[in-house]
Design a protein around this motif. Structure first.
Motif, short mmCIF file in Angstrom:
data_model
loop_
_atom_site.label_atom_id
_atom_site.label_comp_id
_atom_site.label_asym_id
_atom_site.label_seq_id
_atom_site.Cartn_x
_atom_site.Cartn_y
_atom_site.Cartn_z
N PHE A 21 0.87 -1.01 -0.08
CA PHE A 21 0.03 -0.07 0.16
C PHE A 21 0.91 1.35 0.06
CE2 PHE A 21 -2.06 3.28 1.99
CZ PHE A 21 -3.29 3.45 1.63
N ASN A 22 1.91 1.49 0.64
CA ASN A 22 3.03 2.33 1.02
C ASN A 22 3.65 2.85 -0.28
OD1 ASN A 22 1.98 3.28 3.72
ND2 ASN A 22 3.28 1.92 4.64
N GLU A 23 3.97 1.60 -0.84
CA GLU A 23 4.83 1.85 -1.94
C GLU A 23 3.68 2.45 -3.07
OE1 GLU A 23 6.19 -1.62 -5.33
OE2 GLU A 23 6.82 -1.69 -3.38
N LEU A 24 2.55 1.61 -3.34
CA LEU A 24 1.89 2.24 -4.46
C LEU A 24 1.19 3.55 -4.03
CD1 LEU A 24 -0.41 -1.09 -4.82
CD2 LEU A 24 1.20 -0.09 -6.51
N TYR A 25 1.05 4.18 -2.86
CA TYR A 25 0.85 5.40 -2.76
C TYR A 25 1.75 6.22 -2.84
CZ TYR A 25 -1.21 9.40 0.15
OH TYR A 25 -1.73 10.64 0.61
N GLN A 26 2.93 5.97 -2.66
CA GLN A 26 4.45 7.10 -2.98
C GLN A 26 4.27 7.28 -4.47
OE1 GLN A 26 5.77 8.74 -0.69
NE2 GLN A 26 4.34 7.77 0.78
N SER A 38 -3.93 8.74 -10.90
CA SER A 38 -2.89 9.00 -11.71
C SER A 38 -2.25 7.55 -12.01
CB SER A 38 -1.76 9.77 -11.21
OG SER A 38 -2.36 11.14 -10.88
N THR A 39 -2.11 6.72 -11.29
CA THR A 39 -1.81 5.27 -11.32
C THR A 39 -2.73 4.14 -11.53
OG1 THR A 39 -1.62 5.06 -9.00
CG2 THR A 39 0.36 5.86 -9.78
N ASN A 40 -3.89 4.67 -11.40
CA ASN A 40 -5.28 3.67 -11.83
C ASN A 40 -5.24 2.55 -10.87
OD1 ASN A 40 -6.26 4.96 -13.92
ND2 ASN A 40 -4.69 4.39 -15.32
N VAL A 41 -5.02 2.73 -9.55
CA VAL A 41 -4.98 1.80 -8.50
C VAL A 41 -6.10 2.05 -7.83
CG1 VAL A 41 -3.89 0.91 -6.54
CG2 VAL A 41 -2.53 1.64 -8.58
N GLN A 42 -7.07 0.90 -7.40
CA GLN A 42 -7.87 1.05 -6.38
C GLN A 42 -7.43 0.06 -5.13
OE1 GLN A 42 -12.42 0.11 -6.83
NE2 GLN A 42 -11.67 -2.02 -6.31
N VAL A 43 -7.75 0.29 -3.89
CA VAL A 43 -7.35 -0.42 -2.86
C VAL A 43 -8.72 -0.27 -2.01
CG1 VAL A 43 -5.96 -0.62 -0.70
CG2 VAL A 43 -5.00 0.45 -2.76
N ARG A 44 -9.29 -1.48 -1.54
CA ARG A 44 -10.34 -1.93 -0.43
C ARG A 44 -9.60 -2.33 0.66
NH1 ARG A 44 -15.16 -4.63 -2.86
NH2 ARG A 44 -13.61 -6.35 -2.99
N PHE A 96 -6.07 -5.20 -3.69
CA PHE A 96 -5.41 -4.26 -4.67
C PHE A 96 -6.07 -4.67 -6.02
CE2 PHE A 96 -2.54 -4.66 -1.22
CZ PHE A 96 -2.25 -3.01 -1.05
N LEU A 97 -6.34 -3.52 -6.75
CA LEU A 97 -6.87 -3.82 -7.84
C LEU A 97 -6.07 -2.64 -8.88
CD1 LEU A 97 -8.73 -5.21 -10.14
CD2 LEU A 97 -10.50 -3.30 -9.83
N ILE A 98 -5.17 -3.52 -9.56
CA ILE A 98 -4.24 -2.41 -10.52
C ILE A 98 -4.72 -2.53 -12.13
CG2 ILE A 98 -1.91 -2.10 -11.29
CD1 ILE A 98 -1.58 -3.53 -8.15
N PHE A 99 -5.10 -1.32 -12.52
CA PHE A 99 -5.91 -1.36 -13.90
C PHE A 99 -4.68 -1.21 -14.77
CE2 PHE A 99 -9.13 -0.10 -11.27
CZ PHE A 99 -10.35 -0.59 -11.97
N ILE A 100 -4.89 -2.32 -15.82
CA ILE A 100 -3.96 -2.16 -17.03
C ILE A 100 -4.81 -2.26 -18.40
CG2 ILE A 100 -2.21 -3.33 -15.82
CD1 ILE A 100 -2.86 -6.12 -16.75
N ASP A 101 -4.33 -1.93 -19.39
CA ASP A 101 -4.83 -1.42 -20.58
C ASP A 101 -5.52 -2.75 -21.15
OD1 ASP A 101 -4.42 0.95 -20.52
OD2 ASP A 101 -2.39 1.13 -21.83
N SER A 102 -5.04 -4.00 -21.03
CA SER A 102 -5.36 -5.34 -21.51
C SER A 102 -6.87 -5.71 -20.85
CB SER A 102 -4.46 -6.38 -21.41
OG SER A 102 -4.64 -6.80 -20.19
N ARG A 103 -7.41 -4.96 -20.04
CA ARG A 103 -8.33 -5.12 -19.18
C ARG A 103 -8.19 -6.47 -18.24
NH1 ARG A 103 -11.70 -1.24 -18.04
NH2 ARG A 103 -13.34 -2.51 -17.73
N PHE A 104 -7.17 -7.25 -18.35
CA PHE A 104 -6.91 -8.14 -17.31
C PHE A 104 -6.25 -7.59 -16.26
CE2 PHE A 104 -7.48 -10.95 -21.26
CZ PHE A 104 -8.69 -11.74 -20.78
#
Length: 192
Positions: A8-13, A81-87, A164-172
């Motif tokens: 989480f901290n790495e992605l947030y930074q 900016s990084t297309n990340v969702q965290v729940r 963590f849900l990290i969005f990528i262009d392929s939709r996978f």
């Protein structure tokens, strides 16, 4: 990565390096309402301390009343900016008055005065009365440090599930679920 808090901290930074969002720490905070329905609002996650997510607010407002009655809560972050969702799902615990004082003193002065004069969530009869109360406190305590009102609190959310849900262009999209088992975190990959 075996520790979701470090992740989480790495992605947030990484988000902080790229974002122009005014409050990048904003997250959706969900409680169980006194009527049994979920109740969500946006708050600022102040920091992550000892693997716990810290938020603040009014103990007499709806969120304060709800967490007093039911400690099961959730947070959701969306980093544009990084297309990340965290729940985050966890249990909430009120921190001591020293912590509340620390976080209150870190607020800007305008927010401090509003916390003092406004009983958050109560019916507003006349905005002029609230504005007048604000001016009185502003003038009376102009050169003084403001005391933390008893209604202001700080809470820690102790997570037991983080996804963590990290969005990528392929939709996978990359979807990783961490669940606490005893003192350890178990993680699994989920289909997007």
């Amino acid at each position: 990565m075996n520790n979701p808090i470090l992740y989480f901290n790495e992605l947030y930074q990484e988000e902080l390096k790229h974002t122009s969002v005014k409050i990048p720490s904003a997250c959706c905070f969900t409680t169980i309402g006194v009527d049994g329905f979920p109740n969500s609002r946006f708050v600022s996650c102040k920091e992550v301390v000892n693997d716990h997510f810290i938020i603040t607010g009014s103990k007499t407002a709806r969120k304060g009343i709800e967490v007093e009655q039911n400690s099961k809560v959730a947070l959701a972050f969306w980093w544009t900016s990084t297309n990340v969702q965290v729940r985050v799902q966890g249990l909430i615990n009120e921190l001591d008055s020293d912590s509340s004082n620390k976080y209150f003193q870190e607020r800007n002065r305008e927010s401090q005065i509003v916390s003092i004069v406004s009983n958050q969530g109560e019916v507003l009869d006349d905005i002029a009365n609230l504005e007048q109360a604000y001016k009185v406190v502003e003038e009376e305590y102009r050169e003084q440090v403001l005391s933390t009102p008893t209604s202001f609190g700080a809470w820690e959310i102790i997570p037991f599930r983080i996804e963590f849900l990290i969005f990528i262009d392929s939709r996978f999209h990359n979807r990783i679920l961490y669940e606490k088992e005893g003192d350890a975190w178990k993680h699994t990959l989920l289909k997007p």
